[in-house]
Design a protein around this motif. Structure first.
Motif, PDB file in Angstrom:
ATOM      1  N   GLY A   1     -45.012 -97.135 -66.216  1.00 14.03           N
ATOM      2  CA  GLY A   1     -44.827 -97.952 -65.024  1.00 14.03           C
ATOM      3  C   GLY A   1     -45.488 -99.309 -65.079  1.00 14.03           C
ATOM      4  N   ASN A   2     -45.394-100.017 -63.947  1.00 16.51           N
ATOM      5  CA  ASN A   2     -45.922-101.369 -63.873  1.00 16.51           C
ATOM      6  C   ASN A   2     -47.381-101.360 -63.416  1.00 16.51           C
ATOM      7  OD1 ASN A   2     -45.925-100.972 -61.097  1.00 16.51           O
ATOM      8  ND2 ASN A   2     -44.055-102.149 -60.748  1.00 16.51           N
ATOM      9  N   HIS A   3     -47.876-102.522 -63.073  1.00 17.64           N
ATOM     10  CA  HIS A   3     -49.297-102.684 -62.741  1.00 17.64           C
ATOM     11  C   HIS A   3     -49.709-101.894 -61.499  1.00 17.64           C
ATOM     12  CE1 HIS A   3     -53.162-104.730 -62.782  1.00 17.64           C
ATOM     13  NE2 HIS A   3     -53.011-105.063 -61.513  1.00 17.64           N
ATOM     14  N   PHE A   4     -48.777-101.673 -60.590  1.00 21.51           N
ATOM     15  CA  PHE A   4     -49.127-101.115 -59.288  1.00 21.51           C
ATOM     16  C   PHE A   4     -48.828 -99.627 -59.163  1.00 21.51           C
ATOM     17  CE2 PHE A   4     -48.110-105.614 -58.786  1.00 21.51           C
ATOM     18  CZ  PHE A   4     -49.295-106.074 -58.248  1.00 21.51           C
ATOM     19  N   LYS A   5     -48.427 -98.979 -60.229  1.00 21.07           N
ATOM     20  CA  LYS A   5     -48.034 -97.572 -60.160  1.00 21.07           C
ATOM     21  C   LYS A   5     -49.237 -96.653 -60.339  1.00 21.07           C
ATOM     22  CE  LYS A   5     -44.993 -94.146 -62.374  1.00 21.07           C
ATOM     23  NZ  LYS A   5     -44.550 -93.571 -61.097  1.00 21.07           N
ATOM     24  N   ASP A   6     -49.409 -95.706 -59.406  1.00 21.35           N
ATOM     25  CA  ASP A   6     -50.418 -94.636 -59.520  1.00 21.35           C
ATOM     26  C   ASP A   6     -51.826 -95.184 -59.783  1.00 21.35           C
ATOM     27  OD1 ASP A   6     -48.357 -92.759 -59.231  1.00 21.35           O
ATOM     28  OD2 ASP A   6     -48.026 -92.656 -61.387  1.00 21.35           O
ATOM     29  N   CYS A   7     -52.231 -96.177 -59.010  1.00 23.65           N
ATOM     30  CA  CYS A   7     -53.509 -96.842 -59.280  1.00 23.65           C
ATOM     31  C   CYS A   7     -54.694 -95.882 -59.168  1.00 23.65           C
ATOM     32  CB  CYS A   7     -53.711 -98.010 -58.320  1.00 23.65           C
ATOM     33  SG  CYS A   7     -52.446 -99.291 -58.424  1.00 23.65           S
ATOM     34  N   ALA A   8     -54.712 -95.045 -58.133  1.00 26.15           N
ATOM     35  CA  ALA A   8     -55.847 -94.131 -57.961  1.00 26.15           C
ATOM     36  C   ALA A   8     -55.909 -93.116 -59.103  1.00 26.15           C
ATOM     37  CB  ALA A   8     -55.748 -93.420 -56.614  1.00 26.15           C
ATOM     38  N   LEU A   9     -54.761 -92.565 -59.493  1.00 24.46           N
ATOM     39  CA  LEU A   9     -54.744 -91.587 -60.578  1.00 24.46           C
ATOM     40  C   LEU A   9     -55.123 -92.234 -61.902  1.00 24.46           C
ATOM     41  CD1 LEU A   9     -54.224 -88.774 -61.658  1.00 24.46           C
ATOM     42  CD2 LEU A   9     -51.785 -89.354 -61.840  1.00 24.46           C
ATOM     43  N   ARG A  10     -54.624 -93.440 -62.175  1.00 24.68           N
ATOM     44  CA  ARG A  10     -54.995 -94.135 -63.407  1.00 24.68           C
ATOM     45  C   ARG A  10     -56.495 -94.427 -63.435  1.00 24.68           C
ATOM     46  NH1 ARG A  10     -50.570 -98.921 -64.447  1.00 24.68           N
ATOM     47  NH2 ARG A  10     -48.660 -97.671 -64.348  1.00 24.68           N
ATOM     48  N   SER A  11     -57.039 -94.794 -62.267  1.00 24.55           N
ATOM     49  CA  SER A  11     -58.483 -95.034 -62.204  1.00 24.55           C
ATOM     50  C   SER A  11     -59.248 -93.755 -62.507  1.00 24.55           C
ATOM     51  CB  SER A  11     -58.857 -95.566 -60.818  1.00 24.55           C
ATOM     52  OG  SER A  11     -58.233 -96.807 -60.567  1.00 24.55           O
ATOM     53  N   ALA A  12     -58.799 -92.654 -61.930  1.00 20.80           N
ATOM     54  CA  ALA A  12     -59.466 -91.372 -62.166  1.00 20.80           C
ATOM     55  C   ALA A  12     -59.383 -90.970 -63.637  1.00 20.80           C
ATOM     56  CB  ALA A  12     -58.849 -90.294 -61.271  1.00 20.80           C
ATOM     57  N   LYS A  13     -58.240 -91.201 -64.275  1.00 20.50           N
ATOM     58  CA  LYS A  13     -58.091 -90.861 -65.690  1.00 20.50           C
ATOM     59  C   LYS A  13     -59.084 -91.615 -66.557  1.00 20.50           C
ATOM     60  CE  LYS A  13     -54.125 -90.825 -67.688  1.00 20.50           C
ATOM     61  NZ  LYS A  13     -52.772 -91.288 -68.099  1.00 20.50           N
ATOM     62  N   GLY A  14     -59.267 -92.896 -66.264  1.00 17.68           N
ATOM     63  CA  GLY A  14     -60.210 -93.680 -67.054  1.00 17.68           C
ATOM     64  C   GLY A  14     -61.637 -93.212 -66.875  1.00 17.68           C
ATOM     65  N   ILE A  15     -62.017 -92.926 -65.633  1.00 17.19           N
ATOM     66  CA  ILE A  15     -63.374 -92.439 -65.373  1.00 17.19           C
ATOM     67  C   ILE A  15     -63.577 -91.059 -66.013  1.00 17.19           C
ATOM     68  CG2 ILE A  15     -64.992 -91.763 -63.570  1.00 17.19           C
ATOM     69  CD1 ILE A  15     -63.656 -93.942 -61.795  1.00 17.19           C
ATOM     70  N   LYS A  16     -62.552 -90.213 -65.964  1.00 13.94           N
ATOM     71  CA  LYS A  16     -62.623 -88.897 -66.592  1.00 13.94           C
ATOM     72  C   LYS A  16     -62.925 -89.042 -68.084  1.00 13.94           C
ATOM     73  CE  LYS A  16     -59.688 -84.820 -67.479  1.00 13.94           C
ATOM     74  NZ  LYS A  16     -59.606 -84.839 -68.964  1.00 13.94           N
ATOM     75  N   TRP A  17     -62.300 -90.001 -68.745  1.00  8.55           N
ATOM     76  CA  TRP A  17     -62.493 -90.152 -70.195  1.00  8.55           C
ATOM     77  C   TRP A  17     -63.948 -90.499 -70.501  1.00  8.55           C
ATOM     78  CZ3 TRP A  17     -63.976 -93.790 -73.843  1.00  8.55           C
ATOM     79  CH2 TRP A  17     -63.656 -93.479 -75.165  1.00  8.55           C
ATOM     80  N   ILE A  18     -64.528 -91.435 -69.760  1.00 10.33           N
ATOM     81  CA  ILE A  18     -65.918 -91.777 -70.064  1.00 10.33           C
ATOM     82  C   ILE A  18     -66.896 -90.686 -69.619  1.00 10.33           C
ATOM     83  CG2 ILE A  18     -65.538 -94.263 -70.151  1.00 10.33           C
ATOM     84  CD1 ILE A  18     -66.751 -94.475 -67.366  1.00 10.33           C
ATOM     85  N   LEU A  19     -66.482 -89.848 -68.672  1.00 13.65           N
ATOM     86  CA  LEU A  19     -67.326 -88.721 -68.272  1.00 13.65           C
ATOM     87  C   LEU A  19     -67.335 -87.617 -69.331  1.00 13.65           C
ATOM     88  CD1 LEU A  19     -66.544 -88.212 -64.483  1.00 13.65           C
ATOM     89  CD2 LEU A  19     -68.829 -88.456 -65.468  1.00 13.65           C
ATOM     90  N   GLU A  20     -66.210 -87.377 -69.965  1.00 11.20           N
ATOM     91  CA  GLU A  20     -66.067 -86.212 -70.824  1.00 11.20           C
ATOM     92  C   GLU A  20     -66.353 -86.501 -72.289  1.00 11.20           C
ATOM     93  OE1 GLU A  20     -62.315 -84.367 -69.951  1.00 11.20           O
ATOM     94  OE2 GLU A  20     -63.033 -83.640 -68.009  1.00 11.20           O
ATOM     95  N   ASN A  21     -66.624 -87.752 -72.617  1.00 11.71           N
ATOM     96  CA  ASN A  21     -67.011 -88.078 -73.995  1.00 11.71           C
ATOM     97  C   ASN A  21     -68.517 -88.245 -74.093  1.00 11.71           C
ATOM     98  OD1 ASN A  21     -64.613 -88.656 -75.937  1.00 11.71           O
ATOM     99  ND2 ASN A  21     -63.959 -89.429 -73.963  1.00 11.71           N
TER     100      ASN A  21
END
Length: 227
Positions: free
Chosen positions: A207-227
């Motif tokens: 998708g574009n810049h505005f799609k699923d912003c909250a979920l994309r934000s959560a995915k990024g934070i999840k990655w730095i939490l789990e590494n």
């Protein structure tokens, strides 16, 4: 039930979703809209890691999140005033100390995160302060004029452990000469950090810049939490 401690500092709104456990990571998230609760809820659904999330809102978006002034990049756009250094001072000297009074123990580590211009700010902050050891730039505005060159010609205040990058797979498909560079710039910046032996990843979302912003934000934070 999700509850948050909410207060104001220097006209910015601070929401604290505090972990009940001692000495857990603290994630600072500069908020693009009133989505802090949505990001926290999405995080709790996709990770079982313990953390505290501090969401800062009511930002002067084109000022607080931008490292230096630029003119409008399109006829209908507004200029960016480049007030990131002043906001970072408020964040480090006022918001972080006040927030951590409401968090159990001492942070295991701190991360700086954000979406869009706040993703740009997350990376810029690593060159101005050494208090963050992880960062996440979700759909970060790394098209920003001369920012890639700034990264290549300045030293980090500390070598972070992990940096996460993401974009939507349609974000670079534009006629705007600045915005169309975002994927190429992000890939080159991610590669630059990886060559410095920083653990990095770059994800393309649908998708574009505005799609699923909250979920994309959560995915990024999840990655730095789990590494």
């Amino acid at each position: 039930m999700i509850t948050a401690k909410i207060f104001n500092i220097e006209n910015r709104t601070v929401e604290i979703y505090a972990c009940t456990e001692q000495d857990k990571p603290v994630i600072y998230f500069n908020n693009y809209d009133k989505s802090g609760r949505s990001v926290y809820r999405a995080l709790k659904e996709i990770t079982d890691k313990d953390f505290s999330l501090v969401v800062i809102g009511n930002l002067n978006w084109d000022g607080d999140m931008t490292p230096y002034a630029i003119p409008p990049i399109s006829p209908n756009d507004t200029p960016c005033s480049g007030e990131a250094d002043e906001y970072l001072r408020i964040l480090t000297e006022k918001i972080i100390p006040a927030s951590e009074e409401h968090i159990q123990g001492n942070p295991e580590w701190r991360a700086i995160t954000g979406y869009s211009l706040a993703g740009l700010f997350a990376i810029y902050s690593l060159y101005k302060t050494d208090i963050f050891s992880r960062a996440a730039s979700m759909s970060g505005s790394l098209w920003y004029p001369n920012f890639k060159e700034y990264i290549f010609n300045h030293e980090l205040k500390r070598m972070p452990d992990y940096i996460y990058f993401s974009l939507g797979n349609k974000e670079s498909k534009t006629r705007n000469p600045y915005l169309k560079t975002v994927q190429e710039n992000t890939e080159q910046i991610e590669c630059y950090y990886a060559q410095k032996n920083i653990h990095t990843v770059f994800e393309l979302n649908e998708g574009n810049h505005f799609k699923d912003c909250a979920l994309r934000s959560a995915k990024g934070i999840k990655w730095i939490l789990e590494n």
